[in-house]
Design a protein around this motif. Sequence first.
Motif, mmCIF file in Angstrom:
data_model
loop_
_atom_site.group_PDB
_atom_site.id
_atom_site.type_symbol
_atom_site.label_atom_id
_atom_site.label_comp_id
_atom_site.label_asym_id
_atom_site.label_seq_id
_atom_site.Cartn_x
_atom_site.Cartn_y
_atom_site.Cartn_z
ATOM 1 N N GLU A 90 0.927 -1.171 -0.076
ATOM 2 C CA GLU A 90 -0.003 -0.151 0.007
ATOM 3 C C GLU A 90 0.984 1.174 -0.019
ATOM 4 O O GLU A 90 0.483 2.431 -0.574
ATOM 5 C CB GLU A 90 -1.072 -0.067 0.980
ATOM 6 C CG GLU A 90 -2.005 -1.039 1.302
ATOM 7 C CD GLU A 90 -2.903 -1.122 2.404
ATOM 8 O OE1 GLU A 90 -3.697 -0.110 2.375
ATOM 9 O OE2 GLU A 90 -2.803 -1.872 3.024
ATOM 10 N N ALA A 91 1.985 1.147 0.759
ATOM 11 C CA ALA A 91 2.839 2.179 0.647
ATOM 12 C C ALA A 91 4.294 2.074 -0.047
ATOM 13 O O ALA A 91 4.845 0.812 0.113
ATOM 14 C CB ALA A 91 3.301 2.662 1.976
ATOM 15 N N PRO A 92 4.634 2.667 -1.078
ATOM 16 C CA PRO A 92 5.882 2.138 -1.766
ATOM 17 C C PRO A 92 7.099 2.284 -0.941
ATOM 18 O O PRO A 92 7.260 3.325 -0.251
ATOM 19 C CB PRO A 92 5.760 2.894 -3.108
ATOM 20 C CG PRO A 92 5.220 4.254 -2.706
ATOM 21 C CD PRO A 92 3.798 3.574 -1.736
ATOM 22 N N PRO A 93 7.932 1.253 -1.101
ATOM 23 C CA PRO A 93 9.143 1.492 -0.230
ATOM 24 C C PRO A 93 10.018 2.704 -0.838
ATOM 25 O O PRO A 93 9.954 3.015 -1.890
ATOM 26 C CB PRO A 93 9.952 0.182 -0.451
ATOM 27 C CG PRO A 93 9.298 -0.219 -2.081
ATOM 28 C CD PRO A 93 8.100 0.142 -1.971
ATOM 29 N N PRO A 94 10.731 3.378 0.198
ATOM 30 C CA PRO A 94 11.563 4.373 -0.105
ATOM 31 C C PRO A 94 12.595 4.112 -1.483
ATOM 32 O O PRO A 94 13.274 2.877 -1.402
ATOM 33 C CB PRO A 94 12.529 4.683 0.995
ATOM 34 C CG PRO A 94 11.513 4.060 2.386
ATOM 35 C CD PRO A 94 10.913 2.769 1.668
ATOM 36 N N LYS A 95 13.022 4.966 -2.302
ATOM 37 C CA LYS A 95 13.684 4.984 -3.183
ATOM 38 C C LYS A 95 15.006 4.814 -2.889
ATOM 39 O O LYS A 95 15.525 5.521 -1.976
ATOM 40 C CB LYS A 95 13.448 6.108 -4.256
ATOM 41 C CG LYS A 95 12.303 5.942 -5.038
ATOM 42 C CD LYS A 95 12.268 7.265 -6.148
ATOM 43 C CE LYS A 95 11.098 7.037 -7.179
ATOM 44 N NZ LYS A 95 9.815 7.296 -6.412
ATOM 45 N N LYS A 96 15.900 3.927 -3.344
ATOM 46 C CA LYS A 96 17.465 3.638 -3.081
ATOM 47 C C LYS A 96 18.198 4.820 -3.924
ATOM 48 O O LYS A 96 19.271 5.017 -3.459
ATOM 49 C CB LYS A 96 17.818 2.399 -3.310
ATOM 50 C CG LYS A 96 17.140 1.160 -2.513
ATOM 51 C CD LYS A 96 17.453 -0.192 -2.850
ATOM 52 C CE LYS A 96 16.568 -1.022 -1.851
ATOM 53 N NZ LYS A 96 17.409 -2.408 -2.072
ATOM 54 N N GLN A 97 17.705 5.239 -5.159
ATOM 55 C CA GLN A 97 18.467 6.241 -5.851
ATOM 56 C C GLN A 97 17.486 7.019 -6.576
ATOM 57 O O GLN A 97 16.138 6.344 -6.975
ATOM 58 C CB GLN A 97 19.482 5.542 -6.685
ATOM 59 C CG GLN A 97 19.100 4.375 -7.728
ATOM 60 C CD GLN A 97 19.903 3.715 -8.414
ATOM 61 O OE1 GLN A 97 20.943 3.460 -7.687
ATOM 62 N NE2 GLN A 97 19.694 2.985 -9.610
ATOM 63 N N ILE A 98 17.846 7.895 -7.205
ATOM 64 C CA ILE A 98 16.930 8.601 -7.985
ATOM 65 C C ILE A 98 17.650 9.185 -9.035
ATOM 66 O O ILE A 98 18.785 9.795 -8.955
ATOM 67 C CB ILE A 98 16.275 10.284 -7.338
ATOM 68 C CG1 ILE A 98 15.436 9.603 -6.272
ATOM 69 C CG2 ILE A 98 15.986 11.226 -8.321
ATOM 70 C CD1 ILE A 98 14.956 10.750 -5.350
ATOM 71 N N VAL A 99 17.272 9.198 -10.496
ATOM 72 C CA VAL A 99 17.983 9.296 -11.699
ATOM 73 C C VAL A 99 17.266 10.332 -12.605
ATOM 74 O O VAL A 99 16.015 10.338 -12.765
ATOM 75 C CB VAL A 99 18.139 8.206 -12.527
ATOM 76 C CG1 VAL A 99 19.049 8.522 -13.960
ATOM 77 C CG2 VAL A 99 19.113 6.792 -11.699
ATOM 78 N N SER A 100 18.095 11.139 -12.924
ATOM 79 C CA SER A 100 17.386 12.349 -13.699
ATOM 80 C C SER A 100 18.275 12.335 -15.040
ATOM 81 O O SER A 100 19.540 12.973 -14.962
ATOM 82 C CB SER A 100 17.175 13.840 -13.056
ATOM 83 O OG SER A 100 16.620 14.726 -14.079
ATOM 84 N N SER A 101 17.828 12.018 -16.098
ATOM 85 C CA SER A 101 18.693 12.057 -17.446
ATOM 86 C C SER A 101 17.725 11.907 -18.585
ATOM 87 O O SER A 101 16.433 11.574 -18.589
ATOM 88 C CB SER A 101 19.419 10.571 -17.508
ATOM 89 O OG SER A 101 20.247 10.587 -18.630
ATOM 90 N N ARG A 102 18.500 12.651 -19.609
ATOM 91 C CA ARG A 102 17.572 12.983 -20.941
ATOM 92 C C ARG A 102 18.647 13.061 -22.238
ATOM 93 O O ARG A 102 19.616 13.381 -21.782
ATOM 94 C CB ARG A 102 16.851 14.374 -21.061
ATOM 95 C CG ARG A 102 15.542 14.062 -20.244
ATOM 96 C CD ARG A 102 14.596 13.435 -20.491
ATOM 97 N NE ARG A 102 13.193 13.635 -19.675
ATOM 98 C CZ ARG A 102 12.967 13.106 -18.770
ATOM 99 N NH1 ARG A 102 13.778 12.072 -18.021
ATOM 100 N NH2 ARG A 102 11.590 13.309 -18.216
ATOM 101 N N SER A 103 18.200 12.528 -23.351
ATOM 102 C CA SER A 103 18.941 12.416 -24.430
ATOM 103 C C SER A 103 18.767 13.960 -24.960
ATOM 104 O O SER A 103 17.679 14.536 -24.926
ATOM 105 C CB SER A 103 18.710 11.433 -25.407
ATOM 106 O OG SER A 103 18.958 10.453 -24.949
ATOM 107 N N PHE A 104 19.936 14.669 -25.591
ATOM 108 C CA PHE A 104 19.613 15.937 -25.970
ATOM 109 C C PHE A 104 19.169 16.072 -27.231
ATOM 110 O O PHE A 104 18.954 15.157 -28.130
ATOM 111 C CB PHE A 104 21.030 16.573 -26.183
ATOM 112 C CG PHE A 104 21.859 16.279 -24.747
ATOM 113 C CD1 PHE A 104 21.204 17.093 -23.677
ATOM 114 C CD2 PHE A 104 23.149 16.047 -24.798
ATOM 115 C CE1 PHE A 104 22.093 17.007 -22.560
ATOM 116 C CE2 PHE A 104 24.023 16.088 -23.628
ATOM 117 C CZ PHE A 104 23.329 16.532 -22.643
ATOM 118 N N GLY A 105 18.351 17.072 -27.739
ATOM 119 C CA GLY A 105 17.737 17.245 -28.904
ATOM 120 C C GLY A 105 18.595 17.350 -30.065
ATOM 121 O O GLY A 105 18.344 17.209 -31.323
ATOM 122 N N GLN A 106 20.080 17.796 -29.821
ATOM 123 C CA GLN A 106 21.121 17.770 -30.768
ATOM 124 C C GLN A 106 22.458 17.332 -30.042
ATOM 125 O O GLN A 106 22.230 17.361 -28.949
ATOM 126 C CB GLN A 106 21.272 19.113 -31.308
ATOM 127 C CG GLN A 106 21.333 20.153 -30.163
ATOM 128 C CD GLN A 106 21.064 21.634 -30.833
ATOM 129 O OE1 GLN A 106 20.342 22.000 -31.787
ATOM 130 N NE2 GLN A 106 21.905 22.581 -30.306
#
Length: 433
Positions: free
Chosen positions: A247-263
């Motif tokens: 019912e409650a998701p476990p705490p995240k062990k890591q957080i990733v923020s990433s994107r491919s560039f438009g160029q």
Amino acid sequence: MTSIPHQYALVDGNNFYVSCERVFNPRLEGRPVVVLSNNDGCAVARSDEAKALGINMGQPHFQIRDLLKQHGGMALSSNYALYADMSRRMMSVIANYSPEQEVYSIDESFLRFAGFKHWDLTAHGARVRQQVKQWTGIPVGVGIGPTKTLAKLANRLAKRHPDFKAQGVCNLQDLEPWHQIRYFTEMDVQDVWGVGPRWAEKLRALGIESAQDLKQSDPETLRKRFNVVLERTIRELNGIHCIPLEEAPPPKKQIVSSRSFGQLLTDKNDLLEAVSTYSAQAAVKLRKEGQAASGLQVFLSTNNFNPDEPQYHPATLITLSSPTNDTARLIKAARGGLNRIFKPGFRYKKAGVMLVDLVSNSIRQGELFGLVEEPHLLRRGCLLEVLDSLNGQMGQGTLRFAAEGTGQPWRMRRNNLTPGYTTDWEGLVVVNC
């Protein structure tokens, strides 16, 4: 028909991304529609009409562009803000039908029916389906079974099998045993929740080709050949509850923020802006989780699909002196990491930031010889609260740190992006009377 205790339901949105788009653009109904990945690269969601044309999941846009045009179809850029908000609305409706709910993914939700002994759960599932459609516009399928794995299997039947697709609800308890055997025998072992293509190949080599074959297998034997996960799957197929509701998701062990560039990028300043932006986005997620990061990894990548160009895929880890969710500290650390790994002469396709060693923000340990005064920390916390609140109300990026830049020419391509119908004032639908 009455039910026994501890039944589960899986409520799953049909072609969810496409369905979200159709809610606000009815002209897409009946037409082949695909939603594309970042930078409008490949298909990540397909309408039934697009599937009928033979368009595969993950197929590049350039391969299907002409086919879609020929059949009056459309390819849309991913509108993640819209999909997340529609998911929140859908899950809030589903939550009214059971006190125990697990939001499994953006378009899937498990319900546990304990104490529903005298309820007709098939009719209950039909009401869920009808109200979600009426209140949000999203069509869903409902699968009901005595375990989560069987509910997942029933959901697949509800959405795809001709015997159930019209009503969109499949309750395994309604089926006679020989009917269950027939449906389980028709289902490929790869389609059982938790199996996947790699295990399916090995199972077929053992003569296990269908869900029914797997159900009749010895769990202890397959545990020795595979692992405990497959053993639990087999037991769940036999109605033995092994996978609890979360019912409650476990705490995240890591957080990733990433994107491919438009160029492809070569300028260091553009890369600094990008990792600053990704750090700020990761910091928002971190604060929402009530956590702080003890370390931060920065990584860069050139384009592997250009083998004639020199390749470079560096990464570096920065250990923070004390855990933090302060956007400014994380941006400073990320920029320092990028300065450490950047090399001129390469054309970079992607960059990202990963926050690691996450701890609860309420119990984190401070610095023994820290120079930061408590009043400063309080003011900083208030500033971040205001920043998050305003961006939440007015849209992401309304207020941002100067290090993130303004023009951001490196942002991913979203040439076919639809309006933020529910998240942006400018995207509100206007009706002319």
